[in-house]
Design a protein around this motif. Structure first.
Motif, PDB file in Angstrom:
ATOM      1  N   TYR A  22       7.000  15.430  -7.027  1.00  0.00           N
ATOM      2  CA  TYR A  22       8.131  16.270  -6.618  1.00  0.00           C
ATOM      3  C   TYR A  22       8.970  16.667  -7.832  1.00  0.00           C
ATOM      4  CZ  TYR A  22      12.233  17.873  -4.031  1.00  0.00           C
ATOM      5  OH  TYR A  22      13.259  18.636  -3.535  1.00  0.00           O
ATOM      6  N   LEU A  23       9.228  15.702  -8.722  1.00  0.00           N
ATOM      7  CA  LEU A  23       9.996  15.994  -9.931  1.00  0.00           C
ATOM      8  C   LEU A  23       9.265  17.015 -10.803  1.00  0.00           C
ATOM      9  CD1 LEU A  23      11.199  12.392 -10.896  1.00  0.00           C
ATOM     10  CD2 LEU A  23      12.603  14.242  -9.956  1.00  0.00           C
ATOM     11  N   GLY A  24       7.935  16.855 -10.907  1.00  0.00           N
ATOM     12  CA  GLY A  24       7.168  17.774 -11.727  1.00  0.00           C
ATOM     13  C   GLY A  24       7.092  19.169 -11.138  1.00  0.00           C
ATOM     14  N   LEU A  25       6.837  19.265  -9.850  1.00  0.00           N
ATOM     15  CA  LEU A  25       6.686  20.577  -9.209  1.00  0.00           C
ATOM     16  C   LEU A  25       7.997  21.344  -9.140  1.00  0.00           C
ATOM     17  CD1 LEU A  25       4.279  19.600  -6.260  1.00  0.00           C
ATOM     18  CD2 LEU A  25       3.708  20.922  -8.307  1.00  0.00           C
ATOM     19  N   THR A  26       9.110  20.630  -8.988  1.00  0.00           N
ATOM     20  CA  THR A  26      10.411  21.299  -8.900  1.00  0.00           C
ATOM     21  C   THR A  26      11.118  21.373 -10.249  1.00  0.00           C
ATOM     22  OG1 THR A  26      11.496  19.205  -8.319  1.00  0.00           O
ATOM     23  CG2 THR A  26      10.717  20.603  -6.507  1.00  0.00           C
ATOM     24  N   TYR A  29       0.814  -1.214   0.000  1.00  0.00           N
ATOM     25  CA  TYR A  29       0.000   0.000   0.000  1.00  0.00           C
ATOM     26  C   TYR A  29       0.850   1.268   0.000  1.00  0.00           C
ATOM     27  CZ  TYR A  29      -4.201  -2.770   0.785  1.00  0.00           C
ATOM     28  OH  TYR A  29      -5.239  -3.652   0.636  1.00  0.00           O
ATOM     29  N   SER A  30       2.121   1.156   0.365  1.00  0.00           N
ATOM     30  CA  SER A  30       2.964   2.356   0.392  1.00  0.00           C
ATOM     31  C   SER A  30       3.730   2.569  -0.911  1.00  0.00           C
ATOM     32  CB  SER A  30       3.956   2.279   1.560  1.00  0.00           C
ATOM     33  OG  SER A  30       4.865   1.226   1.396  1.00  0.00           O
ATOM     34  N   ALA A  31       4.082   1.475  -1.612  1.00  0.00           N
ATOM     35  CA  ALA A  31       4.892   1.608  -2.831  1.00  0.00           C
ATOM     36  C   ALA A  31       4.265   2.550  -3.872  1.00  0.00           C
ATOM     37  CB  ALA A  31       5.153   0.229  -3.438  1.00  0.00           C
ATOM     38  N   PRO A  32       2.968   2.412  -4.203  1.00  0.00           N
ATOM     39  CA  PRO A  32       2.384   3.342  -5.194  1.00  0.00           C
ATOM     40  C   PRO A  32       2.374   4.789  -4.707  1.00  0.00           C
ATOM     41  CG  PRO A  32       0.976   1.412  -4.862  1.00  0.00           C
ATOM     42  CD  PRO A  32       1.986   1.399  -3.772  1.00  0.00           C
ATOM     43  N   LEU A  33       2.160   4.987  -3.418  1.00  0.00           N
ATOM     44  CA  LEU A  33       2.136   6.341  -2.874  1.00  0.00           C
ATOM     45  C   LEU A  33       3.511   6.990  -2.953  1.00  0.00           C
ATOM     46  CD1 LEU A  33      -0.075   5.735   0.304  1.00  0.00           C
ATOM     47  CD2 LEU A  33      -0.774   6.753  -1.867  1.00  0.00           C
ATOM     48  N   VAL A  34       4.554   6.212  -2.664  1.00  0.00           N
ATOM     49  CA  VAL A  34       5.911   6.749  -2.740  1.00  0.00           C
ATOM     50  C   VAL A  34       6.258   7.117  -4.179  1.00  0.00           C
ATOM     51  CG1 VAL A  34       8.355   6.251  -2.382  1.00  0.00           C
ATOM     52  CG2 VAL A  34       6.675   5.434  -0.726  1.00  0.00           C
ATOM     53  N   ALA A  35       5.938   6.222  -5.118  1.00  0.00           N
ATOM     54  CA  ALA A  35       6.217   6.500  -6.523  1.00  0.00           C
ATOM     55  C   ALA A  35       5.479   7.748  -6.995  1.00  0.00           C
ATOM     56  CB  ALA A  35       5.816   5.293  -7.376  1.00  0.00           C
ATOM     57  N   LEU A  36       4.221   7.888  -6.593  1.00  0.00           N
ATOM     58  CA  LEU A  36       3.447   9.075  -6.953  1.00  0.00           C
ATOM     59  C   LEU A  36       4.073  10.330  -6.360  1.00  0.00           C
ATOM     60  CD1 LEU A  36       0.926  10.393  -8.185  1.00  0.00           C
ATOM     61  CD2 LEU A  36      -0.294   9.847  -6.052  1.00  0.00           C
ATOM     62  N   ASP A  71      20.188  16.942  -3.835  1.00  0.00           N
ATOM     63  CA  ASP A  71      18.908  17.161  -3.157  1.00  0.00           C
ATOM     64  C   ASP A  71      18.638  15.986  -2.223  1.00  0.00           C
ATOM     65  OD1 ASP A  71      16.235  17.408  -2.400  1.00  0.00           O
ATOM     66  OD2 ASP A  71      15.633  18.280  -4.314  1.00  0.00           O
ATOM     67  N   ALA A  72      18.751  16.220  -0.913  1.00  0.00           N
ATOM     68  CA  ALA A  72      18.583  15.140   0.061  1.00  0.00           C
ATOM     69  C   ALA A  72      17.181  14.546   0.007  1.00  0.00           C
ATOM     70  CB  ALA A  72      18.881  15.654   1.471  1.00  0.00           C
ATOM     71  N   LEU A  73      16.169  15.390  -0.189  1.00  0.00           N
ATOM     72  CA  LEU A  73      14.800  14.894  -0.241  1.00  0.00           C
ATOM     73  C   LEU A  73      14.577  14.022  -1.471  1.00  0.00           C
ATOM     74  CD1 LEU A  73      12.759  18.054   0.859  1.00  0.00           C
ATOM     75  CD2 LEU A  73      13.375  16.061   2.235  1.00  0.00           C
ATOM     76  N   LEU A  74      15.160  14.408  -2.598  1.00  0.00           N
ATOM     77  CA  LEU A  74      15.010  13.617  -3.814  1.00  0.00           C
ATOM     78  C   LEU A  74      15.751  12.284  -3.687  1.00  0.00           C
ATOM     79  CD1 LEU A  74      14.018  13.219  -6.664  1.00  0.00           C
ATOM     80  CD2 LEU A  74      15.948  14.596  -7.486  1.00  0.00           C
ATOM     81  N   ARG A  75      16.943  12.312  -3.119  1.00  0.00           N
ATOM     82  CA  ARG A  75      17.683  11.060  -2.913  1.00  0.00           C
ATOM     83  C   ARG A  75      16.896  10.115  -2.021  1.00  0.00           C
ATOM     84  NH1 ARG A  75      22.392  14.139  -1.639  1.00  0.00           N
ATOM     85  NH2 ARG A  75      22.479  13.178   0.412  1.00  0.00           N
ATOM     86  N   ALA A  76      16.323  10.657  -0.963  1.00  0.00           N
ATOM     87  CA  ALA A  76      15.553   9.829  -0.037  1.00  0.00           C
ATOM     88  C   ALA A  76      14.309   9.274  -0.714  1.00  0.00           C
ATOM     89  CB  ALA A  76      15.166  10.643   1.197  1.00  0.00           C
ATOM     90  N   GLY A  77      13.581  10.127  -1.438  1.00  0.00           N
ATOM     91  CA  GLY A  77      12.338   9.686  -2.074  1.00  0.00           C
ATOM     92  C   GLY A  77      12.571   8.664  -3.159  1.00  0.00           C
ATOM     93  N   LEU A  78      13.563   8.907  -4.019  1.00  0.00           N
ATOM     94  CA  LEU A  78      13.847   7.972  -5.106  1.00  0.00           C
ATOM     95  C   LEU A  78      14.366   6.644  -4.555  1.00  0.00           C
ATOM     96  CD1 LEU A  78      14.077   7.297  -8.073  1.00  0.00           C
ATOM     97  CD2 LEU A  78      16.313   8.432  -8.115  1.00  0.00           C
ATOM     98  N   GLY A  79      15.251   6.717  -3.567  1.00  0.00           N
ATOM     99  CA  GLY A  79      15.749   5.486  -2.950  1.00  0.00           C
ATOM    100  C   GLY A  79      14.629   4.684  -2.332  1.00  0.00           C
TER     101      GLY A  79
END
Length: 299
Positions: free
Chosen positions: A54-58, A42-49, A186-194
């Protein structure tokens, strides 16, 4: 205050909520593996979204993921699965408090694992803060019938707790190595993508395991979606905070500060369930609070 500190405290808070929900699932509807699978599916799709948004907004391009990311990601993902299964199995044990005591040795084990895998150590003051926190945890988790009896400590729950602590230590250090390998400042991007890559991998692993070993359990996880989906949401929020903290700070310090989850658990006991706190629990909370304050000062 450094950013990793509030992020770690948030991670501990969300982890407390997730374990409460997983305890309900494990005791009411699902097996230990099923309750663990609920966390990922249930978390995997939410993380990917979330990463996509984040990529789109930034207006940021997807950073490169080098080959050295994957050994860390696989080691961390598998270790986290095994650790979570052990913890959920603890919820089905009569000696729950003793098992959780051993699980909390993950902080000391993280120091050792970090030295071996990443070559990262801690300062003498940092180690002192960690040890003080461990004493507080032992005081909090001890039970009158088992805390001072060696015979009472060696049981199935203790084995599960100690094993989960080791696997959580390996996953924490591995996740730090994985996020540091991603090519972005970008620490947030590294964390989110990982996190997105790891949770997708973990979901596929758990699907294969359940189809092989527990036919029908996936259907039960989907049927329990009302609670299981909440497990996924709290898991996503907590895991993102953990990954971000591991990106910014030594995993041993992050796990040590993450012991604040015990304080959150005690507060829930008092203010939600209206139960009294014993003198021993108050002493343990005091030692743990002192450890956290010292850690914030020296880390």
């Amino acid at each position: 205050m450094e950013f990793w500190i509030p992020v770690t405290l948030a991670a501990a808070f969300f982890q407390t909520l997730r374990f409460m929900l997983q305890k309900h699932l494990a005791t009411a509807a699902l097996s230990a593996s099923g309750a663990t699978f609920a966390r990922f599916v249930y978390s995997a799709p939410l993380v990917a979204l979330g990463v996509g948004l984040y990529l789109g907004l930034t207006d940021t391009a997807l950073p490169p993921v080098p080959g050295r990311f994957w050994p860390y990601a696989v080691a961390g993902g598998l270790s986290q699965i095994l650790a979570t299964v052990c913890v959920v199995a603890l919820f089905q044990s009569r000696n729950f408090a003793v098992g959780i005591t051993f699980k909390k040795t993950e902080v000391i084990q993280t120091v050792l694992v970090g030295m071996v895998i990443l070559g990262e150590g801690v300062s003498a003051a940092g180690l002192g803060a960690i040890l003080l926190g461990l004493v507080g945890v032992l005081v909090l988790s001890g039970t009158p019938e088992a805390a001072f009896s060696l015979r009472g400590l060696w049981n199935r729950a203790a084995g599960l707790g100690l094993t989960s602590g080791l696997f959580f230590a390996i996953s924490a250090v591995s996740y730090r190595g994985a996020t540091l390998a991603i090519g972005s400042d970008d620490a947030l991007l590294r964390a989110g993508l990982g996190l997105a890559l790891v949770t997708a991998m973990q979901t596929l692993i758990m699907v294969a395991w359940l189809l092989w070993r527990e036919p029908g359990e996936i259907g039960r996880v989907l049927a329990a979606w009302r609670v299981a989906a909440l497990v996924g949401v709290t898991s996503m929020l907590g895991s993102f905070c953990w990954f971000t903290a591991f990106t910014l700070q030594n995993a041993a310090y992050v796990n040590a500060l993450g012991q604040a989850e015990l304080v959150f658990s005690i507060l829930a006991t008092v203010f939600v369930f209206r139960e009294r706190v014993s003198r021993r629990e108050g002493m343990g909370m005091g030692l743990l609070a002192a450890s956290i304050l010292l850690l914030i000062l020296v880390a």
